[in-house]
Design a protein around this motif. Structure first.
Motif: not given
Length: 247
Positions: A114-129
């Motif tokens: 789940l922490e890997d999922v969080v990191l992956e989502v954070m990366e996508r969110r940072e890219s979107a930002q």
């Protein structure tokens, strides 16, 4: 129709003012800022659509990140409770101890996933930002160009409209000195003949259609009374004689 030669010449002054008004109307319509604003507005619309898409993606990622972090927290809390039970010594059955240890291990793996999922989502969110920031800057830049072009256009409008008002007043004064029947004929012909109702006869050539009068037509003009209102045989506009007509 008859009109004093001076009145006919004043009709040329009215025509010149009408031509100037036509030129000003064309100038107002053909300002380069019109095309610039139109093009920039299309770009702005596209950029805003892309910005909305990027903002939506960032918002979706934010919700997904919150959900993933909540899942991690739930697993972590469950693991903490299991570890506390194991450490408390309350569980004495070997089978129960084995099951508890197995669950703790499983929770640890689940938490890592789940922490890997969080990191992956954070990366996508940072890219979107980053995309939102980039597009916001581009939107602001294009909007600034539109504002600048609009300011230039409005300034040009003000200048042109000011001249139009001046020329219109001058036309009213000059037209007011032309006999009503002559002016009525002129206005009718002007509307029919593309804005030119009266033309000067210059060096035996009609300046309305740019055609030279033949000898028969010239003889008819020479024979006409000075106050006769003549019409060009070719374009049918009012033909005004002056000292430069070449007669």
């Amino acid at each position: 129709m008859n009109a004093a030669p001076a009145d006919q010449i004043r009709l040329l002054d009215v025509q010149a003012l009408d031509v100037r008004l036509q030129q000003l109307a064309h100038k107002r319509k053909a300002l380069p800022e019109h095309a610039e604003i139109e093009s920039l507005t299309k770009d702005l619309t596209q950029l805003k659509d892309l910005l909305v898409a990027a903002q939506t993606e960032e918002s979706d990622c934010a919700r997904e990140q919150t959900k993933a972090e909540q899942d991690v927290d739930q697993v972590r809390q469950r693991a903490v409770r299991d570890q506390q039970r194991l450490d408390s010594g309350a569980v004495t059955s070997p089978k129960d101890l084995e099951n508890l240890q197995r669950e703790i291990a499983s929770l640890a793996k689940r938490q890592g996933d789940l922490e890997d999922v969080v990191l992956e989502v954070m990366e996508r969110r940072e890219s979107a930002q980053e995309r939102v920031g980039e597009l916001s800057e581009r939107v602001d830049s294009v909007q600034g160009k539109i504002d600048a072009a609009t300011t230039r256009r409005d300034a040009a409008f003000e200048e042109i409209d000011g001249e139009v008002a001046t020329v219109t007043k001058e036309r009213e004064v000059v037209a007011g000195s032309v006999p009503a029947d002559l002016l009525k004929l002129y206005d009718k012909l002007r509307e029919k003949e593309g804005g030119v109702g009266a033309a000067r006869l210059y060096q035996r050539r009609c300046e309305g259609c740019r055609l030279e009068l033949n000898i028969t037509e010239l003889n008819e003009v020479r024979a006409a009374a000075p106050d006769a209102v003549l019409r060009c045989e070719n374009c049918r506009r009012i033909l005004v004689r002056t000292s430069e007509s070449g007669l």
